[in-house]
Write an enzyme that holds these catalytic residues in place. Structure first.
Site, PDB file in Angstrom:
ATOM      1  N   THR A   1       1.732  -4.115   4.336  1.00  0.00           N
ATOM      2  CA  THR A   1       1.613  -4.379   5.775  1.00  0.00           C
ATOM      3  C   THR A   1       1.025  -5.757   6.090  1.00  0.00           C
ATOM      4  O   THR A   1       1.162  -6.239   7.205  1.00  0.00           O
ATOM      5  CB  THR A   1       0.739  -3.316   6.466  1.00  0.00           C
ATOM      6  OG1 THR A   1      -0.574  -3.359   5.904  1.00  0.00           O
ATOM      7  CG2 THR A   1       1.332  -1.932   6.336  1.00  0.00           C
ATOM      8  N   ASP A   2       0.370  -6.383   5.089  1.00  0.00           N
ATOM      9  CA  ASP A   2      -0.337  -7.629   5.411  1.00  0.00           C
ATOM     10  C   ASP A   2       0.587  -8.749   5.881  1.00  0.00           C
ATOM     11  O   ASP A   2       0.207  -9.534   6.753  1.00  0.00           O
ATOM     12  CB  ASP A   2      -1.175  -8.094   4.208  1.00  0.00           C
ATOM     13  CG  ASP A   2      -2.426  -7.228   4.043  1.00  0.00           C
ATOM     14  OD1 ASP A   2      -2.786  -6.523   5.006  1.00  0.00           O
ATOM     15  OD2 ASP A   2      -3.039  -7.257   2.959  1.00  0.00           O
TER      16      ASP A   2
ATOM     17  N   SER B   1       1.561  -7.567  -0.602  1.00  0.00           N
ATOM     18  CA  SER B   1       2.309  -8.521   0.238  1.00  0.00           C
ATOM     19  C   SER B   1       1.529  -9.784   0.547  1.00  0.00           C
ATOM     20  O   SER B   1       2.099 -10.748   1.059  1.00  0.00           O
ATOM     21  CB  SER B   1       2.818  -7.858   1.510  1.00  0.00           C
ATOM     22  OG  SER B   1       1.819  -7.760   2.484  1.00  0.00           O
TER      23      SER B   1
ATOM     24  N   THR C   1       0.827  -1.215   0.000  1.00  0.00           N
ATOM     25  CA  THR C   1       0.000   0.000   0.000  1.00  0.00           C
ATOM     26  C   THR C   1       0.854   1.255   0.000  1.00  0.00           C
ATOM     27  O   THR C   1       0.471   2.282  -0.565  1.00  0.00           O
ATOM     28  CB  THR C   1      -0.922  -0.020   1.239  1.00  0.00           C
ATOM     29  OG1 THR C   1      -1.806  -1.132   1.099  1.00  0.00           O
ATOM     30  CG2 THR C   1      -1.729   1.243   1.375  1.00  0.00           C
TER      31      THR C   1
HETATM   32  C1  SIN Z   1      -0.219  -5.304   1.145  1.00  0.00           C
HETATM   33  O1  SIN Z   1       0.096  -5.881   2.186  1.00  0.00           O
HETATM   34  O2  SIN Z   1       0.489  -5.346   0.132  1.00  0.00           O
HETATM   35  C2  SIN Z   1      -1.498  -4.530   1.058  1.00  0.00           C
HETATM   36  C3  SIN Z   1      -1.915  -3.950   2.355  1.00  0.00           C
HETATM   37  C4  SIN Z   1      -0.974  -2.921   2.900  1.00  0.00           C
HETATM   38  O3  SIN Z   1       0.148  -2.719   2.465  1.00  0.00           O
HETATM   39  O4  SIN Z   1      -1.402  -2.259   3.877  1.00  0.00           O
END
Ligand code: SIN
Length: 328
Positions: free
Chosen positions: A97-98, A64, A17
């Site tokens: 973040t995932d 991710s 993200t």
């Molecule tokens: C991801 O993990 O690529 C999408 C969600 C995020 O980065 O918050």
């Protein structure tokens, strides 16, 4: 900061993200993760040049949720290569973040360095109103450029907060204040590029780790079995039949599971499957209540999976794997 003291920080991009783009600034969720390159993120924070001399590279550009253990391994190899370079004083890795907590813990266990390493993400895409990506990246560079970050293992930096990779948990699905340090809290703050630590991690990590990238060729498959009332114990067999070398049980409370699951685990452990028990709860310790079962302590199921994969990749005995869960 004088030119002489300016640190050389490398930013390694992997998508997420933080590099997400959508058509509208109000598209907080319907965006393409990883659509922007690291350079375009850095262009949003030209002041970062006052903190450090920056080099960058897009290692990959993924959401991710598509990250795999193989990707963590190849990213770790590239990070190790960069950190071995005398011209690099610190590293920032951008990530979705995932699965950021798994990537950060993987790097924490495999990068043999005392140089600062910060892993950073964002909850709002780069194109959204109030995006947190640029400020998080600015702060991550500040952390990577700060001498106080040396020897503290991999550090997760989001929302003005510095958290040890071992303890970082994504606890909120959608809001900015998502990463917390669980039972052990945060190590410090970074506000507008100013870094202040209040604690340091106690577990083994980075320069003190026994997991050497040179010894790791493949990561044996490890699955997570999530307990729920009446969970079908036969799924454990399916995991073993599909080739799992290890299973992490996300048990109830302090690591409990049904009698049916206990019987299945007993059988599979006798056949050589390595089993670790953790808890579905966010904090506290899981206890191993079957002979041969290894306690994952306070590690989350997903972090226990990372540690078990590395331990199996290094052909450690069950006794040594149990030791690793106490030490890392
Ligand atoms: C991801 O993990 O690529 C999408 C969600 C995020 O980065 O918050």
């Amino acid at each position: 900061m004088t030119e002489q003291a300016r640190k050389r920080i490398f930013v390694l991009g992997s998508g997420g993200t933080i590099a997400g783009l959508a058509a509208l600034p109000t598209d907080f969720f319907g965006y393409t993760a990883g659509a922007a390159g690291v350079e375009s993120l850095l262009c949003r924070i030209p002041e970062v040049a006052e903190l450090a001399e920056i080099s960058s590279e897009d290692f990959c550009s993924i959401a991710s949720e598509n990250a795999t253990p193989e990707l963590w391994l190849s990213l770790a190899r590239r990070a190790a290569e960069l950190l071995a370079d005398d011209a690099v004083d610190g590293l920032v890795v951008t990530s979705g973040t995932d699965t950021l907590e798994e990537l950060a813990y993987f790097l924490n266990l495999t990068l043999e360095t005392a140089k600062p390493v910060a892993v950073v993400g964002a909850m709002r895409p780069l194109s959204a109103y109030g995006t947190d990506g640029p400020v998080n990246l600015y702060n991550a560079v500040a952390v990577a450029a700060d001498d106080a970050s040396r020897g503290k293992g991999v550090l997760v930096v989001l929302n003005d907060t510095i958290i040890a990779a071992r303890d970082a948990v994504k606890q909120d699905a959608s809001r900015l204040h998502t990463f917390v340090g669980g039972d052990f809290g945060t190590l410090g703050y970074v506000m507008a590029g100013e870094v202040r630590f209040f604690a340091a991690p106690c577990s083994r990590h980075t320069y003190n780790s026994e997991f050497h990238l040179a010894d790791i060729h493949d990561l044996p498959p490890v699955d997570i079995f999530y307990m729920s009332g009446g969970a079908d114990a036969r799924l454990l067999n399916v995991m073993a039949d599909l080739g799992a070398s290890g299973v992490v049980v996300a048990g109830f409370g302090n690591g409990t599971f049904s009698d049916a699951v206990g019987e299945q685990l007993h059988e599979l452990m006798n056949e050589g499957l390595v089993c670790v028990v953790t808890s579905r709860c966010q904090t506290g310790q899981a206890r191993a209540t079957l002979p041969g079962l290894i306690s994952g302590g306070d590690l989350s199921p997903q972090k226990a999976r990372v540690l078990l994969m590395l331990a199996l990749a290094c052909n450690l005995s069950n006794e040594d794997i149990a030791r690793c869960f106490a030490e890392y």
